[in-house]
Design a protein around this motif. Structure first.
Motif, mmCIF file in Angstrom:
data_model
loop_
_atom_site.group_PDB
_atom_site.id
_atom_site.type_symbol
_atom_site.label_atom_id
_atom_site.label_comp_id
_atom_site.label_asym_id
_atom_site.label_seq_id
_atom_site.Cartn_x
_atom_site.Cartn_y
_atom_site.Cartn_z
ATOM 1 N N LYS A 44 -1.272 -6.762 6.720
ATOM 2 C CA LYS A 44 -1.397 -6.137 8.043
ATOM 3 C C LYS A 44 -0.043 -5.906 8.708
ATOM 4 N N ARG A 104 0.813 -1.213 0.000
ATOM 5 C CA ARG A 104 0.000 0.000 0.000
ATOM 6 C C ARG A 104 0.845 1.260 0.000
ATOM 7 N N ALA A 130 -0.734 -5.350 2.545
ATOM 8 C CA ALA A 130 -2.099 -5.762 2.814
ATOM 9 C C ALA A 130 -2.139 -6.935 3.782
ATOM 10 N N GLU A 145 -5.428 -3.965 6.588
ATOM 11 C CA GLU A 145 -4.361 -3.488 5.725
ATOM 12 C C GLU A 145 -3.741 -2.199 6.250
#
Lengths: 254, 855
Positions: free
Chosen positions: A36, A18, A34, A58
């Motif tokens: 986490k 991201r 994404a 995310e």
């Protein structure tokens, strides 16, 4: 147009990336995935230094503090987490936003974090104290905040409501510019005189900060529905922006 | 005092009283420790540690080895007669006696070794692989028996196995306890117990033979016998154990016998010296009993009486028990059968019944008692026909007409809906009641006004609710409302405040949420989920002009909006940016400093200055208000009211009390300033141009005051002096508590003190500043006044000069613009004076006492 060459490629194994952020002096690199997780890299040697896990969704953005001792990250789990770089433990977790937090920045001294969210608000978090609530919330935007830039006395926010807002702390003024297209990213030139705005109409627009007049429009790439970022090189001579289709684009400013 | 004394006599105090907290002390949570508690002492109460380090080891008599010498060095001596004995030192030599005690570091008590105590969880033993693998047989056979801690504690307290716990009892008491022990479950009814008691007595007589010799020895109570439930393994009725067919000699006969060893004879012969008592199961209905008409009884040996000698007294008694044959021992048969448990069928609910919490709402802020329903859920319960009727479509079309929920406007719903819905569904579906057409949900479009209809904070009072709604529509409506005339002015103000709060309370939600939602650009087409979603751009608050300008690329002035924005103080601090408009700390300073003094609570109603002043204004200010306010130049509407009111007060109170001259000087100045200002403004009423001049003048005066008026001693004296001459003119201290003195002031004669003081002042006083004196008749004063500087005028001259002084002295104190700060200064001054006056008082007391003595 100078050719850009790939210096290094590394496998993050984080599904969708991201955001990728350098730290303050460019020796480290953060990737927000994404999965986490946030990963801290040594970009020169493509070394994974640390993985920061704790978000529930995310990770959308991250930023390193000016002394590279802390990382602040935001996620679509609506939370903002302040990390300790060395231990990898979350120091604080701020849950003030009502929706995904899309962007986050430290201020110059890393004493305060500014986050923008899908709930149309920009929140100032005091990183120094143990306060859990935002110090101040800006509710001027009428749609998602897409990006934030923080200078020593200004906060620039761009929003999906086609506005760019510049908050001047010294003057106590909020300057709101209507752009007419969804602004996906905004940055300031090095001299602090212009905005560079990536718009959803596949353009990059250069605005004068003081007058709000448009200086130039750059086209040629395609943005589609992506949230493309842009940046300017250190001499203010070129703008680099992302593109949905081809490669990274480079634009000559003047 | 006498009361307190008697209290002390009556009350008994336990423990050490804590030290009382000081007035401004913050009580700590630390436990109070007396110094004596902080020493460690040994078993004998001697101090354990002492020496240079109070908390450290110490060696010396008292707690060393136990010898009076303590650590005496020994010399090696050896002679031919006495050979030196080599004595090795053991660690015990260096231990205190406590160390060898039960809790010491080397307890000298016999105790089980750890391996055998069984206290610790056994480590899994490791068996060496010998010729016989596995656990040694001996270890299986011999197990360390361990006791629980409770058992050990009991042991230490003198308990032994087989005994019960508790106090030791005499044999009689023990027996009684035993009787009581036998009651499990229900308590024996009294009549049954009475029946038993004579029997007990008899038993005692019987047992008396063995209790004769130990009537005064005490026995440990019986051990508690747990009531063990035995498994039922026969098919008899509950509680009935059939006659087991023992032979008299105790051998079981027939099917009952399973194990010969376990059986006992039911006939036990006990030889207690006098007679042979044979007891047994079901032994009671003798062969000669008249009421033995148990035809089903089987003939058995046990039916026969085996008692040798003695009358058959007991059988009779036991017959009583046996009569109620199929009753559990210890129970009696009920004389009346239990009434059957009535069962009522659930009542049939009326058709239009909707479950709701009983009772009306308890508070006005409670949400409506109506059942909250989701809009969507209610919609699904309506049939297409019902929806059609809702919308006023008379004939349902043959093709299923679909009504998208977005089309259902709340207003049209509530227009005529009730009857069709209720008729169709037989109950209230969605909308709460017919009378008030209120909505259970908030539509996004019309927030604001509609909200007030949804939330009804004053439902309990319909008139008030109506007023509230009117208030929400138009904030000023209430002022000119006829309905409000019924209420008093006070009530009206109260209610407006209440409305404001209620409106504030119920609005913010929509305000908050409104920010976070936008209108749907397209109708929510519920029917066709596959319809393409067209992209729409949210332009925020952009005006059409801005839109047009942006389309044409004319960015600049039109597209830019600059608004004020105030960053938070902390944000500024963190960004190292000066806060805009300086720090907002004035507010804090405005707050009165709360003093936790006893005196502030003596008169609870007057301790608030504002309220007091307001009340004063209510009493007397009404007359003089009408003349005053118009003439005020700008922001000084408050001072004339105060001034006039205080003037009235002086007239009223001056005649009654003379004790007001202790603390008045500060306020005197302030009030007179206001009065003069009033006068001047009256003069200037016609000359509008001069108003500004006077303001300027006052500003100058303000400066002057700040320079000269701060030294309070002289002023105080001056005012005092003045009060001697004409204290009727001095306005009273507004804050003064006029209630009769109480508490420690009760017995002080202030009048006397003041009288003394006045005379004293007149003698002592030398310094006077005429510009500070208060004019006697401000009513007549018309000329602009001048200040008089220079040396003080001697007192004897002063009297002569007085008429002149009166006309010449200027009191141009009191500027309009800086009234607040001026008030503060006054307060400060008055505080100082209070302190001083206290000191004075004490001095006066002493002096007056000495005077009295002289007399």
């Amino acid at each position: 147009m100078t050719e850009l060459t790939t210096l290094a490629t590394f496998q993050c194994k984080q599904q969708v990336i991201r955001a990728v952020r350098f730290n303050v002096d460019g020796t480290y690199c953060l990737t927000c995935g994404a999965d986490k997780k946030i990963k801290l890299w040594n970009p020169q040697r493509q070394l994974l230094l640390k993985t920061y896990g704790g978000h529930a969704n995310e990770v959308l953005d991250a930023a390193g503090s000016c002394d590279s001792s802390q990382i602040i990250s935001c996620s679509s789990d609506k939370s903002v987490i302040l990390w300790d770089v060395t231990t990898g433990q979350p120091l604080r977790r701020y849950r003030g936003h009502a929706s995904s937090v899309t962007c986050i920045k430290f201020n110059e001294e890393s004493t305060m974090a500014v986050s923008g969210s899908v709930d149309n608000t920009v929140a100032f978090w005091d990183v120094m104290s143990r306060r859990q609530e935002p110090v101040q919330v800006l509710k001027d935007a009428k749609d998602t905040i897409t990006s934030i830039q923080v200078t020593d006395h200004e906060v620039l926010t761009t929003s999906v409501d086609c506005h760019v807002r510049l908050y001047d702390l010294r003057m106590g003024k909020m300057t709101s510019d209507f752009i007419g297209h969804i602004v996906t990213f905004g940055s300031l030139t090095r001299d602090g005189q212009c905005y560079i705005l990536s718009c959803a109409d596949s353009t990059v627009k250069l605005f004068d900060k003081d007058s709000g007049e448009i200086l130039n429009t750059f086209t040629g790439h395609e943005s589609k529905d992506y949230l493309l970022e842009n940046a300017v090189n250190e001499k203010d001579s070129h703008i680099i922006c992302g593109s949905a289709t081809v490669i990274i684009r480079q634009r000559i400013v003047l | 005092m006498s009361d307190a004394d008697s209290d002390e006599e009556v009350l008994v105090q336990y423990g050490t009283p804590l030290e009382p907290y000081e007035e401004d002390d913050v009580p700590t949570k630390r436990k109070y420790q007396q110094p004596a508690d902080q020493y460690a002492v040994d078993a004998h109460g001697r101090r354990r540690f002492h020496g240079a380090f109070t908390g450290g080891f110490s060696a010396g008599f008292g707690n060393t080895v136990g010898t009076p010498e303590g650590w005496t060095p020994t010399t090696f001596k050896s002679s031919r007669a006495e050979k030196a004995q080599f004595s090795g030192q053991r660690p015990e030599d260096f231990m205190d006696e406590e160390d060898r005690g039960e809790f010491g570091i080397a307890p000298q008590v016999l105790q089980t070794q750890n391996d055998f105590s069984g206290q610790k969880r056994q480590r899994r033993p490791q068996y060496h692989d010998g010729p016989i693998p596995g656990e040694p047989v001996l270890q299986q056979l011999v197990r360390a028996v361990h006791e629980t801690a409770a058992v050990r504690m009991l042991r230490a307290m003198g308990w032994r196995e087989g005994q019960g716990t508790g106090e030791r009892l005499s044999s009689k008491g023990k027996k009684k306890a035993r009787e009581q022990h036998k009651v499990y479950g229900c308590y024996v009814p009294p009549e049954l117990r009475q029946n038993q008691e004579p029997q007990d007595q008899q038993d005692e007589e019987e047992d008396s033979s063995d209790s004769e010799f130990d009537f005064d020895t005490l026995f440990a109570p019986d051990d508690y016998e747990p009531y063990l439930l035995s498994r039922k393994n026969d098919r008899f009725g509950l509680g009935y154990s059939g006659l087991s067919r023992h032979s008299v000699l105790g051998n079981l006969v027939g099917e009952y016998g399973s194990d010969a060893g376990s059986s006992r004879s039911h006939l036990v012969m006990k030889d207690k010296g006098r007679k042979v008592n044979i007891r047994g199961q079901a032994f009671g209905v003798g062969a000669f009993e008249a009421d033995d008409d148990d035809i089903y009884a089987t003939e058995d040996m046990s039916h026969y009486d085996f008692t040798i000698g003695g009358p058959a007294a007991k059988p009779e008694r036991k017959a009583v028990q046996n009569k109620s044959g199929n009753v559990l021992p210890g129970f009696v048969k009920a004389s009346k059968p239990l009434p059957p448990v009535p069962s009522y069928p659930a009542p049939a609910l009326p058709r239009d019944y909707t479950p709701a919490v009983a009772g009306a709402r308890r508070t006005r802020f409670e949400p409506t008692a109506h059942k909250e329903r989701d809009q969507g859920l209610g919609r699904h319960e309506l049939t297409a026909k019902a929806r059609g009727e809702l919308l006023g479509e008379e004939t349902p079309l043959p093709t299923p007409v679909t009504v998208t929920p977005t089309n259902i406007q709340p207003n049209t719903q509530t227009d005529k809906p009730k009857d069709p819905i209720t008729s169709l569904l037989g109950r209230n579906v969605n909308f709460t009641s017919e009378k008030d057409k209120e909505l259970n949900y908030i539509s996004i479009k019309d927030s604001g006004k509609e909200i007030t209809k949804v939330f009804k904070p004053f439902v309990g009072n319909p008139a008030k609710q109506a007023r509230y709604e009117r208030y929400c529509e138009d904030k000023t409506a209430l002022e000119r409302d006829g309905d409000m005339d019924k209420l008093s002015e006070w009530e009206r103000e109260r209610e407006i405040v209440e409305f404001e709060q209620a409106a504030k309370l119920y609005k913010p939600l929509t305000g908050l949420m409104g920010d976070r939602f936008t209108h749907a650009a397209q109708p929510d087409d519920a029917l066709n989920p596959l319809s393409a979603v067209s992209k729409s751009v949210n332009h925020g608050l952009a005006t059409p002009q801005q839109l047009q300008a942006a389309q044409q690329g004319l960015y600049g002035v039109t597209t830019r909006v600059v608004t004020d924005w105030r960053p938070d103080g902390l944000v500024c601090k963190r960004f190292n940016v000066p806060e805009i408009g300086g720090r907002s700390e004035q507010k804090k300073e405005d707050k009165p400093k709360v003093s936790y003094s006893i005196f502030s609570y003596l008169e609870s109603s007057v301790h608030d200055k504002d309220s007091f002043a307001k009340e004063q204004g209510n009493f007397s200010g009404s007359k003089s208000i009408p003349t005053a306010p118009k003439t005020q130049p700008n922001d000084k509407t408050n001072t004339p009211i105060e001034a006039t009111s205080s003037k009235d007060d002086t007239i009223i109170q001056a005649t009654t009390s003379k004790e007001n001259n202790l603390q008045t000087s500060g306020f005197t100045k302030r009030l007179t300033v206001a009065e003069i200002f009033l006068k001047e403004s009256e003069q200037n009423k016609n000359q509008g141009a001069e108003v500004t001049e006077t303001i300027n003048k006052f500003d100058k005066m303000d400066l002057y005051k700040s320079i000269f008026l701060s030294d309070s001693e002289e002023e105080e004296d001056l005012t005092k002096k003045n009060e001697v001459s004409d204290f009727i003119e001095t306005p009273k201290n507004v804050e003064r508590n006029t209630s009769p003195p109480r508490g420690i002031f009760a017995n002080i004669d202030f009048d006397e003190l003041n009288a003394w003081r006045r005379t004293d002042n007149t003698k002592k006083e030398e310094t006077k500043k005429p510009e500070n004196t208060i004019l006697e008749d401000k009513q007549e004063k018309s000329e602009p006044v001048e200040e008089m500087y220079g040396p003080k005028i001697p007192e004897n001259l002063q009297n002569r000069l007085k008429p002149e002084v009166k006309t010449q002295t200027s009191i141009e104190i009191g500027s309009s613009s800086s009234e607040d700060s001026w008030v503060d200064a006054n307060e400060l001054k008055s505080k100082k004076k209070k302190k001083k006056s206290k000191k004075h008082k004490s001095k006066h007391k002493k002096k007056s006492k000495s005077k009295k003595k002289d007399k």
